[in-house]
Design a protein around this motif. Sequence first.
Motif, short mmCIF file in Angstrom:
data_model
loop_
_atom_site.label_atom_id
_atom_site.label_comp_id
_atom_site.label_asym_id
_atom_site.label_seq_id
_atom_site.Cartn_x
_atom_site.Cartn_y
_atom_site.Cartn_z
N GLY A 164 -5.85 0.90 0.43
CA GLY A 164 -5.77 2.27 0.88
C GLY A 164 -6.88 2.69 1.83
N GLY A 165 -7.64 1.72 2.34
CA GLY A 165 -8.54 2.05 3.45
C GLY A 165 -9.98 2.35 3.08
N GLU A 200 -12.01 -10.44 7.44
CA GLU A 200 -10.73 -10.86 7.98
C GLU A 200 -10.71 -10.58 9.47
OE1 GLU A 200 -7.13 -10.01 5.05
OE2 GLU A 200 -7.04 -8.69 6.78
N ARG A 201 -9.99 -11.38 10.26
CA ARG A 201 -9.80 -11.02 11.66
C ARG A 201 -9.06 -9.67 11.73
NH1 ARG A 201 -7.03 -15.24 15.30
NH2 ARG A 201 -9.14 -16.10 15.37
N LEU A 203 -6.60 -7.00 13.43
CA LEU A 203 -5.48 -6.83 14.36
C LEU A 203 -5.57 -5.41 14.92
CD1 LEU A 203 -2.17 -8.18 12.72
CD2 LEU A 203 -3.44 -9.15 14.64
N PRO A 206 -1.43 -3.05 14.75
CA PRO A 206 -0.29 -3.65 14.03
C PRO A 206 0.72 -2.63 13.52
CG PRO A 206 -2.12 -3.43 12.54
CD PRO A 206 -2.59 -2.86 13.85
N GLN A 232 1.21 6.74 9.64
CA GLN A 232 0.28 7.14 8.59
C GLN A 232 -0.83 7.94 9.22
OE1 GLN A 232 -1.18 3.99 6.15
NE2 GLN A 232 0.76 2.90 6.10
N HIS A 235 -4.60 6.75 6.17
CA HIS A 235 -4.03 5.87 5.16
C HIS A 235 -3.07 6.59 4.22
CE1 HIS A 235 -6.71 3.00 6.86
NE2 HIS A 235 -7.74 3.75 6.57
N GLU A 275 2.91 -6.02 1.09
CA GLU A 275 2.60 -5.40 2.38
C GLU A 275 2.16 -6.46 3.39
OE1 GLU A 275 0.74 -1.13 0.85
OE2 GLU A 275 -0.55 -2.55 1.86
C1 MV4 Z 1 -6.08 -4.28 8.56
C2 MV4 Z 1 -5.82 -3.75 9.85
C3 MV4 Z 1 -5.96 -4.61 10.91
N1 MV4 Z 1 -6.36 -5.90 10.73
N2 MV4 Z 1 -6.45 -5.56 8.42
C4 MV4 Z 1 -5.51 -0.18 6.18
C5 MV4 Z 1 -5.31 0.03 4.71
C6 MV4 Z 1 -5.59 -1.26 4.07
N3 MV4 Z 1 -4.59 -1.56 3.09
C7 MV4 Z 1 -5.61 -2.26 5.15
N4 MV4 Z 1 -5.55 -1.55 6.39
C8 MV4 Z 1 -5.62 -2.23 7.58
N5 MV4 Z 1 -5.96 -3.53 7.48
C9 MV4 Z 1 -6.60 -6.34 9.49
N6 MV4 Z 1 -6.99 -7.61 9.32
C10 MV4 Z 1 -5.45 -2.44 9.97
C11 MV4 Z 1 -5.37 -1.65 8.84
C12 MV4 Z 1 -5.01 -0.29 9.05
C13 MV4 Z 1 -3.76 0.19 8.70
C14 MV4 Z 1 -2.82 -0.61 8.08
C15 MV4 Z 1 -1.59 -0.12 7.74
C16 MV4 Z 1 -1.28 1.19 8.03
C17 MV4 Z 1 -2.18 2.01 8.63
C18 MV4 Z 1 -3.43 1.53 8.98
C19 MV4 Z 1 -4.35 2.38 9.62
C20 MV4 Z 1 -5.57 1.88 9.96
C21 MV4 Z 1 -5.91 0.57 9.66
#
Ligand code: MV4
Length: 447
Positions: A164-165, A200-201, A203, A206, A232, A235, A275
């Motif tokens: 959840g961020g 983690e790398r 993205l 995404p 979103q 988050h 997810e």
């Molecule tokens: C990430 C990402 C980009 N790259 N991981 C946000 C919540 C958490 N569960 C993981 N999140 C993210 N992980 C990597 N390696 C970008 C996010 C992310 C995000 C992911 C899904 C929906 C909205 C988002 C908003 C900001 C960042």
Amino acid sequence: MFSKVLIANRGEIAVRIIRACRELSIRTVAVFSQADAEALHVQLADEAVCIGPPQAIQSYLKVAAIISAAEITGAEAIHPGYGFLAENPRFAEVCEGCGIQFIGPSAASIQMMGDKAAARRVAASHGVPVLPGSQHPVRDLAEARQLAREIGFPLIIKASAGGGGKGMRVVTAPETLESALATAAAEAAGAFGDAAVYLERYLPDPRHVEIQILMDAHGRGVHLGERDCSIQRRHQKLLEEAPSPALTDSLRQAMGQAALSVAEAAGYRNAGTVEFLLDGRGNFFFMEMNTRIQVEHPVTEMVTGLDLVKAQVRIAAGEPLPVTQADVRLQGHSLECRINAEDPDRFLPSPGKLTNFRAPGGPGVRVDSHAYVGYVVPPYYDSLLGKVIVHGHDRDEAILRMQRALDETLIQGVQTTIPFHQKVLRHPDFLAGRTSTRFLERLTEAQ
Ligand code: MV4
């Protein structure tokens, strides 16, 4: 099958679970805080037990009060809904220990998936793609520097106990790694009581695409396609759809198989969601697994024709899955808009009395809500008032149907997120299916 189920939740999801139980001829027990005495879930359940003061910590999160309510009323099973105790392994364990069936996975599965670094390891070791990163929480700065050289920049620091961020930091260059590590660890310690973080790398832009799965107690499982939850804010998901405009059938099959591999590796049972992050070139990467029924489950129900909450209850009662993978057919397109009692521009809570309420209806429209005229939205809990869900033959029809449904909806007395959704539903990028987790950032920057 159970004859009585207790619902350890409130709001629209408590109402949703009561409806499923009714259709299974199961009697229901609602629990409620002093702030929820007039709530719809209390009115619709066969019995209701007050479990404490308004603050969730003294009511909906109070394990002893909820177990007592189940014992007093003779409930054989507890459905936790989402939030509150739904992903608390200790609660699942206490239920098991008291001879009450927890409607969800085992405490061990919840525990494993609650450790995001461990979940990543399980996925990777079963052939499910993960982004380059650490297999364990980082020990110290020296190890982090070494890992960063292997991963490259940008990278993201995530809390092992997170999701959840919270406790996340994006690092774009080596110079800021040290301070980002310190703040992420401190934030994780504050939020989760656990400072462990992993790398983690990152993205940059995404999509968030998640696969719904069902696993029965006999080891059989099916995947039910995906939900695209890219829209979103901080988050918090606001609008979800199924299928994702970004998936081909073959990508869907591959992601579905990957999701089942993760579930099987975890010895998973009941409904769950895996997810993934999806990049612009059709590569997907495991992110985390949610071990609960999710807010956005209705879009999957609309395109599959399955009732996920009934499936959860049946699985918990030991019944085999009613469908095989070959029976699962995705039909049409579904959208869900979350209606929060919020100021739609600043996204601040807007509690108060609903002085007027008119729900939308007609073909392909579903409303999951606990709202009624005169209901007072309490300030103590999340602000979700309900969800408008539509189904159409294709995405265009679903969008027009949602626009029509939201235009029909009337809510007075509190502010809601409806104007926000109306803006998104007219946006050319949304209409073209060009959404990503950055969509809202771009939308608000443009104003
Ligand atoms: C990430 C990402 C980009 N790259 N991981 C946000 C919540 C958490 N569960 C993981 N999140 C993210 N992980 C990597 N390696 C970008 C996010 C992310 C995000 C992911 C899904 C929906 C909205 C988002 C908003 C900001 C960042």
